[in-house]
Design a protein around this motif. Sequence first.
Motif, PDB file in Angstrom:
ATOM      1  N   LEU A  54       2.989  54.476  14.026  1.00 52.88           N
ATOM      2  CA  LEU A  54       3.471  53.334  13.237  1.00 52.88           C
ATOM      3  C   LEU A  54       4.950  53.074  13.544  1.00 52.88           C
ATOM      4  O   LEU A  54       5.374  51.933  13.749  1.00 52.88           O
ATOM      5  CB  LEU A  54       3.284  53.620  11.743  1.00 52.88           C
ATOM      6  CG  LEU A  54       3.740  52.538  10.772  1.00 52.88           C
ATOM      7  CD1 LEU A  54       2.929  51.279  10.953  1.00 52.88           C
ATOM      8  CD2 LEU A  54       3.622  53.024   9.329  1.00 52.88           C
ATOM      9  N   LEU A 101       7.213  46.223  18.740  1.00 50.25           N
ATOM     10  CA  LEU A 101       7.716  45.011  18.087  1.00 50.25           C
ATOM     11  C   LEU A 101       9.239  44.919  18.123  1.00 50.25           C
ATOM     12  O   LEU A 101       9.819  43.953  17.645  1.00 50.25           O
ATOM     13  CB  LEU A 101       7.218  44.955  16.642  1.00 50.25           C
ATOM     14  CG  LEU A 101       5.717  44.740  16.496  1.00 50.25           C
ATOM     15  CD1 LEU A 101       5.268  45.004  15.081  1.00 50.25           C
ATOM     16  CD2 LEU A 101       5.348  43.323  16.905  1.00 50.25           C
ATOM     17  N   ARG A 102       9.871  45.933  18.683  1.00 48.80           N
ATOM     18  CA  ARG A 102      11.327  45.955  18.847  1.00 48.80           C
ATOM     19  C   ARG A 102      12.067  45.683  17.537  1.00 48.80           C
ATOM     20  O   ARG A 102      13.081  44.984  17.509  1.00 48.80           O
ATOM     21  CB  ARG A 102      11.755  44.946  19.907  1.00 48.80           C
ATOM     22  CG  ARG A 102      11.099  45.226  21.252  1.00 48.80           C
ATOM     23  CD  ARG A 102      11.868  44.585  22.376  1.00 48.80           C
ATOM     24  NE  ARG A 102      11.657  43.152  22.437  1.00 48.80           N
ATOM     25  CZ  ARG A 102      10.753  42.573  23.223  1.00 48.80           C
ATOM     26  NH1 ARG A 102       9.990  43.306  24.006  1.00 48.80           N
ATOM     27  NH2 ARG A 102      10.630  41.270  23.234  1.00 48.80           N
ATOM     28  N   LEU A 154       5.041  51.479  16.861  1.00 54.21           N
ATOM     29  CA  LEU A 154       4.664  50.066  16.795  1.00 54.21           C
ATOM     30  C   LEU A 154       5.865  49.225  16.366  1.00 54.21           C
ATOM     31  O   LEU A 154       6.178  48.189  16.952  1.00 54.21           O
ATOM     32  CB  LEU A 154       3.510  49.876  15.804  1.00 54.21           C
ATOM     33  CG  LEU A 154       3.093  48.434  15.519  1.00 54.21           C
ATOM     34  CD1 LEU A 154       2.428  47.833  16.740  1.00 54.21           C
ATOM     35  CD2 LEU A 154       2.170  48.344  14.324  1.00 54.21           C
ATOM     36  N   ALA A 155       6.561  49.715  15.331  1.00 50.59           N
ATOM     37  CA  ALA A 155       7.706  48.971  14.813  1.00 50.59           C
ATOM     38  C   ALA A 155       8.864  48.983  15.799  1.00 50.59           C
ATOM     39  O   ALA A 155       9.465  47.948  16.075  1.00 50.59           O
ATOM     40  CB  ALA A 155       8.147  49.552  13.478  1.00 50.59           C
TER      41      ALA A 155
END
Lengths: 375, 324
Positions: B80, B88-89, B83-84
Amino acid sequence: MSAPHDLPRWADVGLIPLINLLAALVVSGIVVAFIGENPIEAMMVMIKGAFVYKGSLGYTLYYATNFIFTGLAVAVAFHAMLFNIGGEGQAYLGGLGAGLVCLMFDSVLPAIVLLPLAIIAAAGLGAVWGAVPGYLQAKRGSHIVITTIMFNFLGASIMVWLLAGALKAPGQMSPETRVFSDNATLPFIHEIANAIGWEVARSPLNLSFVVALLACVGVWVLIWRSRLGYAIRATGHSAKAAEYAGISVSRVLIITMAISGGLAGMMAINEILGVQHRIVLNFTSGYGFTGIAVALMGRNHPVGIILASLLFGALYQGGAELDFEFSTITREMVLLIQGLIILFSGGLAYMFNKPLARLLAMILRGKRQTEAQHG
Amino acid sequence: MVDLWLQFLLTLDATCRVATPLILCAMAGIFSEKSGVIDISLEGKMLMSAFAAATVASLTSSALAGLIVAIGISVLLGLLHGLASVTLRGNQVISGLAINILASGLTVTVGIAIFQQGGQTPTLERDERFRPVELPLAEQIGNFPVVGTIYKEVISGHNILVWTAFATVIVTAIVLTKTRFGLRLRAVGEKPEALDSAGVSVAKTRYFALIIAGVLCGIAGAYLSTAHGSGFVREMTAGKGYIALAAMIFGKWQPRGALLACLLFGFLEAVASRLQGVQLPLIGAAPVDLILALPYLLTVILLAGFVGKAMPPRAIGEPYIKER
């Protein structure tokens, strides 16, 4: 923090926070369903608990007061691209400042002198606790995030040490100071209202709320209408360019952190001067961290911060209601929602931006096409 | 004299036990941060896995099952975070903080739903925990002066996870300096564009680092609730993830340095708990709270460059944007 994927401003400011909130509520709802309760019912309980029951609005606004202060603190630092996660420690030390003034002078000074002094002391100690990490970042290159985390723990250690030792009320077991005398307390809103003949239910809401609103105006003037605010924003956009334009970046960083810490420190006046009337252990209870969520949702603007603070105030007060109504749901549910909001509006900030930008572009294109056909 | 020696040895023994979760988390932090991803979510990952380990151990009566699930949960949180902060930068600090707050809320909420004990798990039985392992001959040579007592009191009698923690340090050091993956990991934290131009995926390398960090935090959490303690208590990590972060910085992002820092911080905690309520000559009551604050203070001083200089990896905190 911003830099959206070509979203129109109204969508970035208005739509995105709502989508983030919705996403957080949906995920929390799934958790509620998973533990065997009805999410809609829980939601209704929270809304009733936050706004409908007698005195509940007062509680909501009392929590919101804390969040306005800590949210403003985070926002001011954000404008200089500083991430102040030390609001918790700064608020704690602010409580020490306010408390010390009251303990020393509550038998000699009248309220009209004492209270402003105490508020200044709260802001002052908070400012020091923010400015030192600011100095270390500006002059010694330590990372502000790490230093402020360490300062949270250092602040907590100092407070435990003082409250269990030097400041502990004589003949007392629990780690807290003696209760201040009456002239060292901020009046409750229901007392003021009742005095002017307006029936208002009892709640911990006190004059700090007004101070918080004034602080919002102050921050707006500071950031968008003052030279210093311009320097802060310039530094935030590009420290190099700001330096080149003759702004002393290190000075701006230190001052920004002092202001940020001061605002966080003022959260203590709500708790210490407004409600507890003594210094107690852990009175900050995570409100400093909630400020981060508030600033993120409120897009670092005072108006947004007031709205986000109301939302979190309602969540906290509604969460307390959950405790009463359900045996299986406690107020920790609110922490979960809070974590999710921070995740969606901070860490995963760009998740909804792209799809939304594409969707809006599609709608706009469709509109233009129909207009072209008709024209 | 003999008594004082024994006291000292017992404190060292406690140091090992207290330092174990710090060591595991500090190594996790090294993997993550060497790859260029700030990881303040050590605390949250450890808390969630402590909860998962105790819950599963209690429900299945198997400490091992608890450990495995704990690792799984912690890795999921790591993904997670990836992902962040990688895909998703987004802001890495915010994402980490979100995970910590999420963990605080989720452990208590789910804990109450499963066990109805105010957020705790039931106390774990013998078989549901990792038990101390007495090393061979500990009793026999334990009476030998110095060497024998050290062997018996400090080295013997730890559970398997303590040994795992110390082994992790050696493995981390070897992986970082002697393997191709380690080289890539360090490169991706210093100069990601170099790795990218060599045709290695920056994102994949960072994800892999975050998975390893997740595994280590998972072990740390399981240690807290099913080896060191006997069950989950709310907020049981109590800032240990942050102390590990401090130790990692104190050790200048190096496995050996971080190990020493963890042992130092662990020793301070062990001393503090021994001195609780003790009257010292000249000072009076031992300033336990201040001893416990020393790790934070030392880290601030070191980070400010007053003693030596701790330099983070160069590309830390910056999402990598592939050149087009």
